[in-house]
Write an enzyme that holds these catalytic residues in place. Structure first.
Site: not given
Length: 300
Positions: A148, A88, A23
């Protein structure tokens, strides 16, 4: 997960990551960032933006062969809370150059750069951490997700959307067992990010991190892991036989959150499970998924 399943089906199934679903708050700004700065392509858009429910589908390669990122907003719900459990994403493709990325981000004023690291090509430390790259930039997209960005020179990568990092708690080996026996992934390696720091495990459907989308599991504090927020939704994985996959999940005493049936809003047969830390995984029947993608591409 106290039981033990026969992992042979999971290994024979030839699975891959299909969808990563998240989201976002501002779908237009996020889509623009992914296209302009991270080099993704917009494959299709679903829903009605005027009704406040809208989904964009982006990726680095065709959905029939590559993982895709589905990001959506729902104005009827409260603002997105990312929480502390999600780590991440990582991306890498030949066109990504970090110097250009930073310059473009500064010009457009979107996102922000967290840090930049440079490594020698064969740097032992970067390889130990699963970062087979010459340069790494950590950037934050307009929705607040960390990326990253790996800059590689003269190295082929089969999937540019190459990693998802998730924080887990409890026993790391229990998680590895789930990802192997239930999801069908293999353990690439275990490592410590730094002396005295938490352990992590790298899981993948391929023997190398340079192939496919792989998952980094970082053992972390329960308080962080319990704060999952409502940003990261699930990952979808292909299966040749949903019913056999569901039976394999049951044999492993892993939870089934949604039994075999059509995934909401689609004609895709699916089954939903979750890992010991509560991260959700959806198995999509591969043939159904490919037909659904083809149908939606024709009607967009």
């Amino acid at each position: 997960m106290s039981g033990s399943a026969d992992p042979s089906w999971a290994q024979q199934d030839k699975r891959r990551v299909l969808v990563i679903d998240i989201r976002v708050h501002n779908i237009e700004h996020t889509q623009q960032f992914y296209e302009q700065h991270l080099g993704m392509r917009l494959w299709r858009r679903l829903g009605d933006l005027q009704q406040g429910q809208f989904t964009s589908v982006c990726g680095y390669g065709p959905e029939q062969s590559n993982a895709s990122l589905h990001f959506h907003n729902d104005e009827q719900r409260s603002p997105v809370h990312l929480g502390k459990a999600f780590g991440h994403f990582s991306c890498s493709h030949p066109g990504l150059r970090i110097a250009k990325l930073i310059e473009d981000m500064q010009l457009t004023g979107t996102g922000r750069v967290s840090k930049v690291e440079e490594f020698e090509v064969a740097d032992v430390e970067s390889l130990r951490l699963g970062r087979d790259a010459d340069k790494i930039a950590c950037v934050v997209d307009p929705a607040g997700y960390y990326w990253e960005v790996l800059e590689r020179h003269e190295r082929n990568v089969s999937e540019a959307l190459c990693k998802v990092m998730l924080r887990v708690s409890g026993d790391l080996d229990t998680h590895i067992k789930f990802y192997h026996e239930v999801l069908g992934m293999r353990l690439i390696r275990k490592a410590h990010l730094a002396p005295g720091h938490h352990e992590c495990a790298y899981m993948s459907y391929n023997p190398s991190e340079r192939d496919g989308t792989w998952i980094e599991l970082l053992l972390s504090d329960p308080a962080k892991v319990n704060d999952k927020g409502d940003g990261f939704q699930f990952m979808a994985i292909s299966t040749k036989n949903v019913f056999q996959t569901a039976e394999s999940i049951r044999k492993a005493n892993a939870p089934i959150l949604q039994d075999v049936g059509h995934f909401p809003g689609t004609s895709i047969t699916s089954v939903v499970t979750q890992d010991p830390s509560g991260w959700k995984y959806v198995f999509f029947n591969e043939d159904d998924y490919l037909k659904d993608v083809e149908h939606r591409q024709h009607v967009r």
